[in-house]
Design a protein around this motif. Structure first.
Motif, PDB file in Angstrom:
ATOM      1  N   THR A  50       0.787  -1.204  -0.066  1.00 50.05           N
ATOM      2  CA  THR A  50      -0.071  -0.077  -0.112  1.00 50.05           C
ATOM      3  C   THR A  50       0.939   1.114   0.064  1.00 50.05           C
ATOM      4  OG1 THR A  50      -0.111  -0.156   2.412  1.00 50.05           O
ATOM      5  CG2 THR A  50      -2.175  -1.209   1.123  1.00 50.05           C
ATOM      6  N   PHE A  51       2.133   1.221   0.513  1.00 45.84           N
ATOM      7  CA  PHE A  51       2.931   2.587   0.606  1.00 45.84           C
ATOM      8  C   PHE A  51       3.898   2.479  -0.338  1.00 45.84           C
ATOM      9  CE2 PHE A  51       1.023   2.244   4.843  1.00 45.84           C
ATOM     10  CZ  PHE A  51       0.446   3.569   4.873  1.00 45.84           C
ATOM     11  N   ALA A  52       4.589   1.408  -0.715  1.00 43.44           N
ATOM     12  CA  ALA A  52       5.716   1.198  -1.507  1.00 43.44           C
ATOM     13  C   ALA A  52       5.289   0.882  -2.795  1.00 43.44           C
ATOM     14  CB  ALA A  52       6.712   0.284  -1.014  1.00 43.44           C
ATOM     15  N   ALA A  53       4.235   0.108  -2.846  1.00 39.95           N
ATOM     16  CA  ALA A  53       3.683  -0.144  -4.250  1.00 39.95           C
ATOM     17  C   ALA A  53       4.545  -0.985  -4.926  1.00 39.95           C
ATOM     18  CB  ALA A  53       3.238   1.217  -5.161  1.00 39.95           C
ATOM     19  N   ALA A  54       5.337  -1.727  -4.268  1.00 41.72           N
ATOM     20  CA  ALA A  54       6.489  -2.745  -4.656  1.00 41.72           C
ATOM     21  C   ALA A  54       5.669  -3.844  -5.405  1.00 41.72           C
ATOM     22  CB  ALA A  54       7.312  -3.089  -3.507  1.00 41.72           C
ATOM     23  N   ALA A  55       6.280  -4.151  -6.434  1.00 43.96           N
ATOM     24  CA  ALA A  55       5.689  -5.356  -7.208  1.00 43.96           C
ATOM     25  C   ALA A  55       5.776  -6.418  -6.208  1.00 43.96           C
ATOM     26  CB  ALA A  55       6.811  -5.822  -8.489  1.00 43.96           C
ATOM     27  N   MET A  56       4.870  -7.527  -6.675  1.00 43.57           N
ATOM     28  CA  MET A  56       4.859  -8.516  -5.498  1.00 43.57           C
ATOM     29  C   MET A  56       5.807  -9.384  -5.249  1.00 43.57           C
ATOM     30  SD  MET A  56       2.340  -9.753  -3.374  1.00 43.57           S
ATOM     31  CE  MET A  56       0.712  -9.207  -3.536  1.00 43.57           C
ATOM     32  N   PRO A  57       6.487 -10.035  -6.309  1.00 46.69           N
ATOM     33  CA  PRO A  57       7.543 -10.778  -6.119  1.00 46.69           C
ATOM     34  C   PRO A  57       8.770 -10.011  -5.236  1.00 46.69           C
ATOM     35  CG  PRO A  57       7.209 -10.610  -8.496  1.00 46.69           C
ATOM     36  CD  PRO A  57       6.174  -9.780  -7.799  1.00 46.69           C
ATOM     37  N   ARG A 127      -5.099  -1.177  -4.268  1.00 48.16           N
ATOM     38  CA  ARG A 127      -4.310  -1.045  -3.033  1.00 48.16           C
ATOM     39  C   ARG A 127      -5.253  -1.311  -1.829  1.00 48.16           C
ATOM     40  NH1 ARG A 127       0.192   3.676  -3.679  1.00 48.16           N
ATOM     41  NH2 ARG A 127       0.398   3.592  -5.983  1.00 48.16           N
ATOM     42  N   GLU A 128      -6.374  -0.548  -2.045  1.00 47.13           N
ATOM     43  CA  GLU A 128      -7.256  -0.465  -0.819  1.00 47.13           C
ATOM     44  C   GLU A 128      -7.854  -1.691  -0.571  1.00 47.13           C
ATOM     45  OE1 GLU A 128      -8.314   1.157   2.169  1.00 47.13           O
ATOM     46  OE2 GLU A 128      -7.029   2.539   0.703  1.00 47.13           O
TER      47      GLU A 128
END
Lengths: 175, 354
Positions: A50-57, A127-128
């Motif tokens: 939610t904050f970094a929006a990092a890719a899942m892997p 994200r939400e």
């Protein structure tokens, strides 16, 4: 000499039973610790998502790196499945990793079900929505952790006493 | 020929001129696409013949409907064994699970990280291939916030064609070897992004055999299609002196590049918003040349669009390249050389080649 051997055998039997009781007691403690670690992992994953929006892997890898095995292994193995290029979705990767590592954990089947319930939603919504599902899973783990902790106190004591007393009883029979 | 496009000046300084020609298109590597497809959809494409793959432009997945391939000669359905068929009932039907799984793979399990892309309706994957999405839109204050219940995906295959813009060299550089502001106009699917990419490469690297030096190019790649950046690194050859601002709105990107990278050329794909015009005019006022593309089938059509009218008529662009797919994608239909300040009736000037 014979007395010495009898005493030694008696102590060995008591020690073995006490160790077995301790082992069972430790598994109760390990379950609580691992449930707490999974909850921490899901909290960290929520932050990554939610904050970094990092890719899942990448998010799974980062979270896994900060957690001890076998809990960290689940996150890292899920990341590896995702990166494998074998056409595995995030949910499938998570499910496979959790099932792979489950035998090495102290978790119960119902605990695994909580982790698996997250799979259909992992990474496929905004994200939400991800926040909602990750928090829901973390809350369900917290409830199981609290129940496990309550159970742990009594069960730990019981298995420790059972080990020692069982050892004494067996030892006396052999004497 | 359009009444606007009357010959006035023909530029010739010993450089190759354009010919109406079919651009030789190299198909994308299949291994770039297959990892993004659910296994059920992947299988027919793995078994697809090389000749058909070479002609493929798009792969279309519609939930509950046949898997199809868009080629230069039209649509074909694909059977589970990868054979083209005209009988839709014998084609592989894309399931809901395959659609969702493909979506997850395209997003690398990270839909939440692509909210901006969902808002625009497409995701660009490694290799610069664009995956368009349709489904149920979720609105926020009347604007699309995201797409849920995705029902279809369109994978547009990106191609790198080195030399595609080579026939335009004499227009991309002036007699002194300076870059010339150029607008590439074409309808969708006619290769304007491909031509732009190669033009950027030529402007950046120069053309040593003609003594043309390279220039610093700032590329605002809003849709990640031109340079096809993956984790910040261009996957396509856009030249040694090209700085790429990936996934950045064009207007903001132009100002950012002007401030930070002092480009001699600003390049942007698919201009058309009012703020684009302001940004590109600002770029031109700093002395940078501008190379851009716009949707349209003719100069008149582009000049009639309110958002582009001022850009086209205002003298920002010196050269207009009109593409079509008459002889295949990337056919250079016409080059109009000269500012079109007087565009609109009565017709203004401009050289038409050929």
């Amino acid at each position: 000499m014979r007395l010495f051997l009898e005493v030694a055998g008696f102590l060995a039997v008591v020690g073995a039973f006490a160790a077995a009781g301790n082992l069972v007691a430790a598994s109760y403690r390990a379950r609580t610790v691992q449930l707490a670690a999974f909850r921490t992992g899901l909290d960290l994953l929520e932050t990554e998502v939610t904050f970094a929006a990092a890719a899942m892997p990448l998010a799974l890898e980062r979270v896994g790196a900060g957690l001890a095995p076998p809990v960290g292994t689940v996150f890292q193995r899920a990341a590896a499945y995702l990166r494998s290029g074998a056409g595995v979705s995030a949910g499938e990767a998570w499910e496979r990793a959790a099932r792979d590592v489950f035998p090495d954990t102290a978790l119960e089947g119902d605990d695994l079900d909580v982790l698996l319930a997250l799979a259909p939603y992992l990474g496929v919504t905004d994200r939400e929505d991800q926040r909602r599902h990750l928090r829901l899973a973390a809350e369900r783990l917290r409830a199981r952790e609290e129940a496990a902790r309550a159970e742990q106190g009594a069960a730990e004591r019981m298995w420790r006493y059972l080990g020692v007393l069982g050892g004494l009883a067996c030892g006396l029979v052999f004497l | 020929m359009s009444p606007l496009e009357t010959a006035v000046v023909r530029r010739s300084h010993g450089l190759p001129g354009p010919t109406r020609r079919r651009v030789s298109v190299r198909p994308p590597d299949r291994s770039e696409i297959l990892p993004y497809l659910a296994p059920g959809v992947r299988r027919p494409l793995e078994r697809l013949g090389d000749d058909l793959w070479a002609r493929a432009e798009e792969v279309r997945l519609r939930r509950g409907r046949p898997l199809s391939l868009v080629t230069d000669t039209g649509d074909v359905w694909l059977s589970p064994s990868g054979l083209p068929t005209e009988d839709a009932s014998s084609a592989h039907v894309v399931t809901a699970d395959e659609t969702m799984k493909t979506l997850s793979l395209v997003c690398e399990g990270s839909v939440y990280a692509l909210e901006e892309e969902f808002r625009h309706g497409f995701v660009t994957v490694r290799g610069g291939h664009r995956v368009g999405l349709v489904g149920r839109t979720v609105l926020d204050n009347g604007r699309v916030r995201t797409i849920t219940h995705v029902g279809g995906l369109n994978i547009r295959l990106s191609r790198e064609v080195r030399g595609a813009a080579r026939p335009l060299v004499r227009w991309l550089f002036d007699r002194r070897g300076r870059p010339v502001s150029t607008l590439i106009v074409s309808p969708p699917g006619c290769g304007k992004t491909t031509i732009l990419r190669d033009a950027v490469r030529l402007l950046s690297d120069g053309v040593p055999e003609f003594g043309l030096k390279g220039h610093r190019v700032g590329l605002v790649d809003e849709r990640s299609e031109v340079a096809a950046c993956y984790e910040g690194v261009p996957q396509r050859d856009v030249g040694l002196r090209t700085d790429v601002l990936d996934a950045c709105p064009k207007a903001e990107g132009v100002f950012l590049l002007l401030r930070a990278m002092s480009p001699e050329v600003i390049a942007a794909d698919e201009i058309g918003r009012p703020e684009d015009a302001a940004a590109l005019n600002e770029a031109a006022s700093t002395g940078a040349a501008v190379i851009a593309t716009a949707h349209g089938s003719s100069l008149e059509e582009v000049a009639a669009r309110p958002m582009l009218r001022d850009l086209v008529r205002g003298g920002l662009f010196r050269v207009f390249v009109i593409l079509s797919r008459r002889s295949g994608p990337g056919t250079i239909e016409r080059v109009v050389d000269g500012p079109l300040r007087g565009l609109g009736p009565p017709a203004g000037g401009g050289a038409v080649v050929p």
